[in-house]
Design a protein around this motif. Structure first.
Motif, mmCIF file in Angstrom:
data_model
loop_
_atom_site.group_PDB
_atom_site.id
_atom_site.type_symbol
_atom_site.label_atom_id
_atom_site.label_comp_id
_atom_site.label_asym_id
_atom_site.label_seq_id
_atom_site.Cartn_x
_atom_site.Cartn_y
_atom_site.Cartn_z
ATOM 1 N N ARG A 188 42.462 -59.497 13.761
ATOM 2 C CA ARG A 188 41.412 -59.485 12.747
ATOM 3 C C ARG A 188 41.845 -58.675 11.534
ATOM 4 O O ARG A 188 42.822 -57.936 11.585
ATOM 5 N N LEU A 189 41.063 -58.796 10.468
ATOM 6 C CA LEU A 189 41.282 -57.951 9.291
ATOM 7 C C LEU A 189 39.939 -57.535 8.718
ATOM 8 O O LEU A 189 38.906 -58.174 8.949
ATOM 9 N N LEU A 190 39.970 -56.456 7.949
ATOM 10 C CA LEU A 190 38.784 -55.990 7.241
ATOM 11 C C LEU A 190 39.184 -55.570 5.841
ATOM 12 O O LEU A 190 40.126 -54.796 5.656
ATOM 13 N N LEU A 191 38.469 -56.099 4.876
ATOM 14 C CA LEU A 191 38.646 -55.713 3.473
ATOM 15 C C LEU A 191 37.375 -55.033 2.994
ATOM 16 O O LEU A 191 36.272 -55.488 3.292
ATOM 17 N N LEU A 192 37.531 -53.943 2.259
ATOM 18 C CA LEU A 192 36.406 -53.263 1.633
ATOM 19 C C LEU A 192 36.671 -53.165 0.144
ATOM 20 O O LEU A 192 37.650 -52.544 -0.281
ATOM 21 N N CYS A 193 35.807 -53.786 -0.652
ATOM 22 C CA CYS A 193 35.830 -53.624 -2.104
ATOM 23 C C CYS A 193 34.633 -52.759 -2.469
ATOM 24 O O CYS A 193 33.488 -53.159 -2.239
ATOM 25 N N ARG A 194 34.898 -51.568 -3.005
ATOM 26 C CA ARG A 194 33.817 -50.601 -3.255
ATOM 27 C C ARG A 194 33.713 -50.250 -4.730
ATOM 28 O O ARG A 194 34.693 -49.831 -5.360
ATOM 29 N N PHE A 195 32.507 -50.420 -5.256
ATOM 30 C CA PHE A 195 32.176 -49.858 -6.560
ATOM 31 C C PHE A 195 31.432 -48.552 -6.326
ATOM 32 O O PHE A 195 30.465 -48.518 -5.556
ATOM 33 N N PHE A 196 31.890 -47.480 -6.973
ATOM 34 C CA PHE A 196 31.242 -46.175 -6.832
ATOM 35 C C PHE A 196 31.017 -45.578 -8.211
ATOM 36 O O PHE A 196 31.917 -45.576 -9.050
ATOM 37 N N MET A 197 29.802 -45.084 -8.429
ATOM 38 C CA MET A 197 29.471 -44.456 -9.696
ATOM 39 C C MET A 197 28.690 -43.165 -9.455
ATOM 40 O O MET A 197 27.719 -43.149 -8.706
ATOM 41 N N ARG A 198 29.170 -42.085 -10.050
ATOM 42 C CA ARG A 198 28.457 -40.812 -10.025
ATOM 43 C C ARG A 198 28.227 -40.381 -11.464
ATOM 44 O O ARG A 198 29.154 -40.048 -12.187
ATOM 45 N N LEU A 199 26.975 -40.424 -11.878
ATOM 46 C CA LEU A 199 26.612 -39.962 -13.211
ATOM 47 C C LEU A 199 25.949 -38.607 -13.038
ATOM 48 O O LEU A 199 24.824 -38.507 -12.544
ATOM 49 N N ASP A 200 26.676 -37.556 -13.387
ATOM 50 C CA ASP A 200 26.247 -36.191 -13.088
ATOM 51 C C ASP A 200 24.836 -35.915 -13.575
ATOM 52 O O ASP A 200 24.471 -36.218 -14.717
ATOM 53 N N ASN A 201 24.044 -35.339 -12.656
ATOM 54 C CA ASN A 201 22.649 -34.956 -12.898
ATOM 55 C C ASN A 201 21.698 -36.140 -13.068
ATOM 56 O O ASN A 201 20.529 -35.943 -13.406
ATOM 57 N N VAL A 202 22.177 -37.350 -12.832
ATOM 58 C CA VAL A 202 21.328 -38.524 -13.032
ATOM 59 C C VAL A 202 21.282 -39.424 -11.796
ATOM 60 O O VAL A 202 20.237 -39.606 -11.181
ATOM 61 N N LEU A 203 22.434 -40.024 -11.401
ATOM 62 C CA LEU A 203 22.379 -41.087 -10.400
ATOM 63 C C LEU A 203 23.699 -41.221 -9.652
ATOM 64 O O LEU A 203 24.772 -40.957 -10.191
ATOM 65 N N LEU A 204 23.588 -41.636 -8.381
ATOM 66 C CA LEU A 204 24.743 -42.032 -7.572
ATOM 67 C C LEU A 204 24.528 -43.475 -7.144
ATOM 68 O O LEU A 204 23.423 -43.848 -6.720
ATOM 69 N N ARG A 205 25.585 -44.280 -7.268
ATOM 70 C CA ARG A 205 25.460 -45.706 -6.959
ATOM 71 C C ARG A 205 26.704 -46.161 -6.199
ATOM 72 O O ARG A 205 27.819 -45.786 -6.526
ATOM 73 N N MET A 206 26.486 -46.991 -5.171
ATOM 74 C CA MET A 206 27.584 -47.520 -4.377
ATOM 75 C C MET A 206 27.284 -48.979 -4.035
ATOM 76 O O MET A 206 26.181 -49.303 -3.596
ATOM 77 N N ARG A 207 28.273 -49.834 -4.257
ATOM 78 C CA ARG A 207 28.120 -51.252 -3.939
ATOM 79 C C ARG A 207 29.355 -51.695 -3.167
ATOM 80 O O ARG A 207 30.461 -51.714 -3.716
ATOM 81 N N ASP A 208 29.163 -52.029 -1.895
ATOM 82 C CA ASP A 208 30.264 -52.366 -0.998
ATOM 83 C C ASP A 208 30.261 -53.848 -0.641
ATOM 84 O O ASP A 208 29.227 -54.393 -0.242
ATOM 85 N N THR A 209 31.418 -54.462 -0.771
ATOM 86 C CA THR A 209 31.632 -55.810 -0.257
ATOM 87 C C THR A 209 32.672 -55.722 0.851
ATOM 88 O O THR A 209 33.796 -55.261 0.618
ATOM 89 N N ARG A 210 32.289 -56.133 2.050
ATOM 90 C CA ARG A 210 33.216 -56.150 3.178
ATOM 91 C C ARG A 210 33.483 -57.590 3.588
ATOM 92 O O ARG A 210 32.544 -58.391 3.700
ATOM 93 N N VAL A 211 34.740 -57.886 3.807
ATOM 94 C CA VAL A 211 35.137 -59.210 4.276
ATOM 95 C C VAL A 211 35.865 -59.029 5.598
ATOM 96 O O VAL A 211 36.873 -58.328 5.686
ATOM 97 N N TYR A 212 35.319 -59.671 6.627
ATOM 98 C CA TYR A 212 35.886 -59.596 7.973
ATOM 99 C C TYR A 212 36.419 -60.969 8.358
ATOM 100 O O TYR A 212 35.736 -61.984 8.176
ATOM 101 N N VAL A 213 37.639 -60.995 8.881
ATOM 102 C CA VAL A 213 38.239 -62.253 9.322
ATOM 103 C C VAL A 213 38.670 -62.105 10.778
ATOM 104 O O VAL A 213 39.395 -61.173 11.135
#
Length: 270
Positions: A188-213
């Motif tokens: 099998r394989l696993l791929l993780l494509c991660r968007f990460f954003m830290r805007l100091d004193n405002v917001l934390l954001r994470m968007r994960d795409t995982r592909v499993y084969v």
């Protein structure tokens, strides 16, 4: 022994055709490519295509792809298509609200802040889930989750790589980045494509795409999970645990369980 995609740095800029790392497993071809950040001329061309200014560090020639050679199915992750998913209008109410808050908290510390709050999503937030090949079967909605129990097995890793697609420090007010990790095991394989954003004193954001084969059955599962939380709420959670807050805030792996899920989807290909 695993083949690590990180090759020895070369003094010259390698040709794209010579820069890839490939492994073929049970009919699936996995390729990664890592090259230096783009120079001025390619950045101008990308700006023209996108209609927005790319991030500070743009790895426009980097990519990760998974291809099933026999069926023609494939999925590629690259920075151009990821950035094409960024809001180019600046019209998102959520984005505008945060940009105003960010401006109000920083205007006394940074001159020229109005130049930083661009008329598009300056956080480069993307919901990119990969670029499918035009040929071959396509994903369909599913309820079948990625089998985590199988991924926890101590299987040998045949291939591993981590590929950066873009990064921006938001004028030293945080970080926003998109990267891919992929590991290939015998079955099998696993791929993780991660968007990460830290805007100091405002917001934390994470968007994960995982592909499993699953190589034996040919099943492909794609999972997308979007999370975000107010910066102060996360900071308080970390402080209550007695942890080194600044250090923890720099590592998205430590923050994953602290951010509530805003969106989740599952797709399947067989």
């Amino acid at each position: 022994m695993a083949r690590n995609g990180q090759g020895r740095p070369d003094e010259s800029y390698p040709l794209i055709v010579n820069a890839g790392n490939t492994i073929i497993q049970h009919g699936f071809k996995i390729t990664t490519r890592k090259l230096p950040i783009l120079k001025a001329e390619p950045i101008e061309a990308m700006t023209s295509k996108l209609g927005i200014t790319p991030p500070e560090m743009i790895f426009g020639d980097n990519m990760v792809s998974i291809e099933h050679v026999a069926s023609g199915w494939g999925l590629e992750f690259n920075s151009l298509d990821a950035l094409d998913r960024v809001d180019k209008t600046g019209g998102s109410m959520l984005q505008v609200a945060h940009s105003k808050e960010w401006q109000s908290t920083r205007e006394k510390k940074h001159e020229g802040i109005t130049e930083i709050v661009k008329p598009f999503d300056w956080s480069y937030s993307t919901d990119y889930r990969g670029t499918p090949y035009a040929r071959g079967p396509q994903f369909e909605p599913s309820t079948s989750p990625i089998p985590l129990d199988l991924l926890k097995r101590p299987d040998p890793i045949l291939f591993f790589d981590e590929v950066m697609l873009y990064e921006d420090e938001m004028a030293d007010n945080g970080i926003t980045l998109l990267s891919c990790k992929i590991r290939v095991m015998p079955s099998r394989l696993l791929l993780l494509c991660r968007f990460f954003m830290r805007l100091d004193n405002v917001l934390l954001r994470m968007r994960d795409t995982r592909v499993y084969v699953d190589f034996e059955s040919g099943e492909v599962i794609r999972e997308y999970v979007a999370k975000e939380e107010r910066y102060e709420a996360v900071r308080q959670k970390l402080a209550m645990k007695g942890q080194d807050v600044p250090a923890q805030l720099r590592d998205p792996n430590n923050l994953n369980d602290l951010l509530p899920i805003m969106e989740k989807s599952l797709e399947r290909l067989l």
